[in-house]
Scaffold this motif. Structure first.
Motif, PDB file in Angstrom:
ATOM      1  N   TYR A 280       0.848  -1.198   0.000  1.00  0.00           N
ATOM      2  CA  TYR A 280       0.000   0.000   0.000  1.00  0.00           C
ATOM      3  C   TYR A 280       0.890   1.258   0.000  1.00  0.00           C
ATOM      4  O   TYR A 280       0.686   2.170  -0.798  1.00  0.00           O
ATOM      5  CB  TYR A 280      -0.928  -0.001   1.220  1.00  0.00           C
ATOM      6  CG  TYR A 280      -1.612   1.333   1.455  1.00  0.00           C
ATOM      7  CD1 TYR A 280      -2.770   1.685   0.765  1.00  0.00           C
ATOM      8  CD2 TYR A 280      -1.078   2.265   2.343  1.00  0.00           C
ATOM      9  CE1 TYR A 280      -3.376   2.921   0.950  1.00  0.00           C
ATOM     10  CE2 TYR A 280      -1.669   3.510   2.541  1.00  0.00           C
ATOM     11  CZ  TYR A 280      -2.823   3.838   1.842  1.00  0.00           C
ATOM     12  OH  TYR A 280      -3.410   5.068   2.013  1.00  0.00           O
ATOM     13  N   HIS A 281       1.891   1.272   0.907  1.00  0.00           N
ATOM     14  CA  HIS A 281       2.762   2.451   0.991  1.00  0.00           C
ATOM     15  C   HIS A 281       3.512   2.673  -0.320  1.00  0.00           C
ATOM     16  O   HIS A 281       3.722   3.811  -0.759  1.00  0.00           O
ATOM     17  CB  HIS A 281       3.753   2.312   2.157  1.00  0.00           C
ATOM     18  CG  HIS A 281       3.080   2.453   3.501  1.00  0.00           C
ATOM     19  ND1 HIS A 281       2.389   3.582   3.858  1.00  0.00           N
ATOM     20  CD2 HIS A 281       2.968   1.594   4.548  1.00  0.00           C
ATOM     21  CE1 HIS A 281       1.885   3.426   5.088  1.00  0.00           C
ATOM     22  NE2 HIS A 281       2.232   2.223   5.517  1.00  0.00           N
ATOM     23  N   MET A 282       3.884   1.567  -0.974  1.00  0.00           N
ATOM     24  CA  MET A 282       4.584   1.649  -2.264  1.00  0.00           C
ATOM     25  C   MET A 282       3.670   2.322  -3.308  1.00  0.00           C
ATOM     26  O   MET A 282       4.092   3.194  -4.068  1.00  0.00           O
ATOM     27  CB  MET A 282       4.946   0.225  -2.707  1.00  0.00           C
ATOM     28  CG  MET A 282       5.970   0.200  -3.795  1.00  0.00           C
ATOM     29  SD  MET A 282       7.544   0.836  -3.164  1.00  0.00           S
ATOM     30  CE  MET A 282       8.404   1.085  -4.679  1.00  0.00           C
ATOM     31  N   ALA A 283       2.391   1.890  -3.320  1.00  0.00           N
ATOM     32  CA  ALA A 283       1.435   2.454  -4.281  1.00  0.00           C
ATOM     33  C   ALA A 283       1.229   3.948  -4.010  1.00  0.00           C
ATOM     34  O   ALA A 283       1.100   4.750  -4.937  1.00  0.00           O
ATOM     35  CB  ALA A 283       0.103   1.711  -4.196  1.00  0.00           C
ATOM     36  N   VAL A 284       1.223   4.319  -2.717  1.00  0.00           N
ATOM     37  CA  VAL A 284       1.078   5.738  -2.379  1.00  0.00           C
ATOM     38  C   VAL A 284       2.287   6.511  -2.908  1.00  0.00           C
ATOM     39  O   VAL A 284       2.150   7.570  -3.529  1.00  0.00           O
ATOM     40  CB  VAL A 284       0.956   5.933  -0.846  1.00  0.00           C
ATOM     41  CG1 VAL A 284       0.954   7.423  -0.496  1.00  0.00           C
ATOM     42  CG2 VAL A 284      -0.324   5.276  -0.331  1.00  0.00           C
ATOM     43  N   ALA A 285       3.481   5.941  -2.692  1.00  0.00           N
ATOM     44  CA  ALA A 285       4.709   6.612  -3.131  1.00  0.00           C
ATOM     45  C   ALA A 285       4.713   6.794  -4.648  1.00  0.00           C
ATOM     46  O   ALA A 285       5.173   7.802  -5.175  1.00  0.00           O
ATOM     47  CB  ALA A 285       5.923   5.801  -2.686  1.00  0.00           C
TER      48      ALA A 285
END
Length: 923
Positions: A280-285
């Motif tokens: 999820y954090h990767m997709a946000v980044a």
């Protein structure tokens, strides 16, 4: 298709025209002609030939779609001995067309699935299909497509396969589900990185999860589950594959709603989803919003599934509160669409905690709700460069409304007062930018009503500060502060010293175009809550009302202001009311007179609805307390206004919209003064009846029902009202007897039976002794099949109330007469009514109407149980016992059980349960 079977060349020509004719009229003609072809018997043979010739994509798509439609809606047209040939031909078509176009494959797969569900002689269809195609790689795409749509079609609304057949199919599919999963696993192993195959496999697996037939222990240790989570963890997964995998995980989570009976799979999914936080954090980044939304859907579905567990054992095992942390991480995402996905979960959590009402438990969840509220307040902020007032109709405006609703529902966990004070202190102590101030005021407005207004210094301080806001602050802040004042009307009522400064503040807003409507709404709120205190300000309200159109108000806000004014008017001393009401109505009446005086020769007559709506709201809310024997203060005013309303009605009699508003205005006038409108009765009824003969607007029937309600108990009025009913019924029956008359005029059906029901309630003997009653009952029996919520409800209520008058001995003098008259009516129509009702609830009506049907059957049974038993038995004998596909619809035992359940019922709800279960056999 009366001209016989059309040639294939003609069909090709029509299909070409449908897709390629540059002239819209040509397209439309082709569409109508092809629609007729699809409804005819020739459609079977023609679509089969088109698929065999496979000349082009368009003709094949038309043929495949026609096949699917015919199997769904007209399967009964085919003799049973042709079913096998149809199946074989469809399978050969899908094989030969598999590379032409995916949408054709889907239509044919649906046709095959719908055939399999209806064709009882095709046993073990999943096994036969897998055996036939599983070794041929090129057939894999359509095999998986059939296996995907088959479970989806089991609960299809358009296939009425009945509960017996549905149960049999679901058992079959459960039995072969592991074979299907094994096939899908093999596919994935062979597919390598072929994304298209993976997407198909995930869609298919999701479809089987949705039907709820997969063995959860078998799935818990299955390879496919690992593959799903690997795909979701990988950063390079494409958008389409990511979506398919997310849908599948959501379906799996939904399928294990009952966690305790699916422990192994529940644990695998629980642990699998928790591993997705990094992704999820990767997709946000990467600013990949599609993936972010997918992860948030999965996290929300996880929380929904484990909601009971989380509330039962928070922080332990699968009640782990990390699930809520995931949702709060999503709430921190800058795009408001992300947090919005989780709203339903927070509602449900709030509801659960409200019901358990355990302070210790509330304490555990309080910090999570506090953080959620904090995040929501931030999401509600407008852009710093936003100009003007907040928009409430765009997407963001709708999001803010949903936030406001959610905050109202969960605020009890944090405490309204505590939250209100905290929000206020952020404004008092800091000096935040305008957009933060506005968002804080917005959340305060959402909870203001739930704060206890009794001697509450914070609330009074907030009011004091708001009315001192300078006109130089951002207009959006002023807008929302006015909304907040409107929500705090209880505080004003408890502290009347604020009434003057608050009204002055709102009057400033009323004079400014962007703030006028919101200020009007706040004044309306204050009038509703502080009616007694506002009486001294009535003159001021009257001045506003007189100059209403000098303010820039929406029509809704203007009507709201007049409503507030009328509510206050009703609290004035009786002797003042007539004069003030006359003043209040004068502006509207003058405007109507002015419109009537316009020369109609210039073609366009002006629209009077604005003024009619304003008069209606004044009559509706001017309801003073009048002692017996006193003349109603509004009577004189309404008599004076009647000629203008009558003339307006005559002038616009052809225009349904205007006539409806006239009738609405008259309805509230009659309701306002009750029996005091007697002098209008004769001229009003005469005018209604004469216009209705030419223009049968259904609102006249509704207005008639109001008159019957008010005057039906008066001996001197009954005959006149019956004459009115008979005069209105003649054109009504003509309208409803046209082809499709009932379906095309549901409003007329609704209003006719409201009128008839009022008669039954107010003067049953007058109606039952008349010659018209036979026709009304016949019309009601025909109208029971109408699938229209309001109309059907009216019809059922009429029949129920009619029979009920012969059931309840209310010790009135006419009970014996009523009983005898109902007895005669039932003798004449009873069997036909019961047969029609049984047919209707098995084949025509949606399940939500069944309680109404049950009430009618219950009344018939209470009136005469032995005869009803015989009628019901005859009605059940007439129902079909098997489907056109050869499946048993209803067994002899099911029929006798149902008969017994209904006829031995002790209360109406038992009849309702029995009907609910029984009609499932025909759906």
């Amino acid at each position: 298709m009366d001209g016989g079977k059309p040639t294939l060349a003609l069909v090709y020509q029509a299909v070409q025209a449908l897709y390629h004719d540059p002239d819209p009229a040509g397209k439309e003609r082709a569409s109508v002609w092809l629609g007729e072809l699809q409804r005819s018997m020739y459609a079977w043979e023609i679509s089969d030939q088109l698929l065999q010739l496979k000349q082009d994509v368009e003709s094949c798509y038309f043929a495949a779609q026609t096949m699917k439609m015919k199997i769904q809606t007209s399967f009964y047209e085919l003799p049973p001995e042709t079913h096998t040939a149809l199946r074989d031909s469809l399978l050969s078509h899908i094989q030969s067309l598999k590379d032409l176009s995916p949408i054709i494959v889907t239509q044919l797969a649906l046709a095959i699935a719908d055939l399999a569900l209806q064709m009882a002689s095709w046993k073990g269809c999943v096994h036969t299909l897998i055996e036939k195609y599983n070794n041929d790689v090129s057939s894999m795409t359509f095999l998986i497509e059939i296996l995907t749509v088959l479970p989806e079609e089991v609960h299809s609304r358009s296939l009425r396969i009945g509960a017996n057949r549905r149960t049999e199919i679901i058992e079959d599919l459960a039995y072969c589900s592991s074979t299907v999963v094994t096939l899908l696993t093999t596919c994935v192993e062979k597919a390598g990185n072929d994304e298209k195959i993976l997407i198909k496999v995930f869609r298919c697996l999701g479809s089987w999860f949705n039907l709820g037939v997969l063995d959860s222990n078998f799935m818990a240790s299955n390879q496919l589950l690992m593959v799903l989570f690997q795909v979701l963890q990988r950063d390079e997964t494409s958008t389409n594959l990511h979506e398919a995998a997310s849908d599948c995980v959501c379906s799996a989570l939904y399928a294990i709603e009952n966690v305790d009976t699916n422990m192994a799979l529940a644990l695998q999914l629980f642990q699998g989803v928790l591993t997705l936080e990094t992704a999820y954090h990767m997709a946000v980044a990467r600013e990949d919003l599609d993936k972010v939304l997918n992860y948030c859907r999965i996290f929300t579905e996880l929380c929904e599934t484990f909601l009971e567990t989380t509330v039962r054992s928070p922080g332990q095992g699968m009640g782990d509160l990390r699930t809520l942390e995931l949702l709060l991480i999503c709430a921190g995402h800058p795009q408001y669409e992300v947090v919005e996905i989780s709203f339903n979960f927070w509602y449900r959590l709030g509801e659960h905690l409200y019901k358990t009402n355990d302070p210790a438990l509330h304490g555990i969840f309080r910090p999570y709700i506090q953080r959620l509220l904090h995040g929501l307040a931030r999401h509600c902020q407008l852009d710093p460069d936003h100009e003007g007032i907040p928009e409430d109709t765009d997407d963001f405006g709708e999001f803010r409304m949903r936030v406001s609703d959610l905050v109202k529902d969960v605020i009890f966990l944090v405490g309204s007062m505590e939250c209100f004070s905290q929000l206020y202190s952020t404004l008092k102590e800091g000096n935040p930018p305008w957009e933060v101030t506005e968002a804080v005021l917005f959340i305060m407005a959402a909870i203001a009503k739930s704060v206890d207004p009794e001697n509450n210094p914070t609330l009074t301080e907030v009011l004091e500060q708001i009315v001192l806001l300078p006109e130089t602050v951002h207009i959006a802040v002023r807008y929302t502060s006015i909304e907040l004042v409107g929500e705090m009307s209880e505080v004003v009522d408890r502290n009347p010293r604020f009434l003057d400064p608050v009204l002055n503040y709102l009057m400033k807003g009323l004079r400014e175009k962007p703030l006028a409507s919101v200020a009007a709404k706040a004044i309306h709120n204050i009038c509703s809550v502080c009616r007694d205190h506002m009486a001294q300000h009535f003159q001021g309200l009257l001045d506003i009302a007189r100059a209403l159109d000098s303010f820039a108000l929406s029509s809704e806000a203007a009507v709201g202001l007049l409503k507030g004014t009328a509510l206050v008017l009703a609290r004035l001393p009786l002797e003042k009311i007539a004069e003030c009401l006359s003043d209040l109505c004068a502006v509207q009446v003058m405007a109507l007179k002015k419109l009537l005086a316009q020369d109609p020769s210039n073609g366009k007559t002006a629209d009077p609805t604005v003024w009619l709506d304003r008069l209606a709201v004044i009559f509706r809310h001017t309801n003073p307390i009048v002692e017996n024997g006193q003349t109603h203060p509004c009577q004189k005013v309404i008599q004076e206004i009647w000629p203008v309303l009558s003339e307006t009605l005559n002038t616009h009699q052809a225009d349904n919209r205007i006539v409806e508003r006239c009738c609405r205005c008259l309805r509230f006038a009659v309701r306002c003064v009750g029996k005091g409108s007697a002098s209008l009765l004769q001229p009003l009824v005469t005018q209604m009846v004469s216009v209705y003969q030419v223009y049968p607007h259904s609102c006249f029937l509704y207005l008639g029902s109001i008159l019957v309600d008010e005057y039906g108990m008066e001996d001197g009025c009954r005959q006149g009202l019956l004459d009115m009913l008979q005069a209105l019924c003649m054109p009504t029956f003509q309208l409803l007897e046209q082809p499709n008359g009932l379906r095309n005029h549901p409003d007329t059906v609704d209003d006719l039976f409201r009128l008839a029901t009022r008669f039954v309630q107010r003067s049953p003997v007058t109606l039952l002794s008349s010659s018209i009653i036979v026709h009304i009952i016949q019309c009601a029996i025909a109208a029971t099949t109408l699938d229209h919520r309001d109309a059907n409800c009216s019809v059922m209520k009429f029949v129920r109330d009619l029979i009920h008058t012969g059931v309840t001995n209310d010790h009135e003098d006419d009970f014996e007469v009523r009983k005898q008259l109902i007895g005669q009516a039932m003798e004449q129509h009873g069997q036909q009514l019961v047969t029609q009702l049984m047919h209707t609830c098995c084949f025509c009506l949606p399940p939500y109407t069944l309680p109404d049907v049950a009430e009618v059957l219950w009344e018939i049974m209470v009136f005469d149980r032995p005869t009803f038993c015989r009628w019901l038995e005859n009605a059940l004998k007439g129902l079909p016992k098997e489907t056109s596909g050869g499946a048993v619809t209803v067994t002899h035992k099911q029929l006798t059980d149902f008969h017994k359940q209904v006829t031995s019922a002790e209360e109406c709800k038992q009849v309702c349960w029995a009907i609910r279960e029984f009609t499932r056999l025909f759906r």
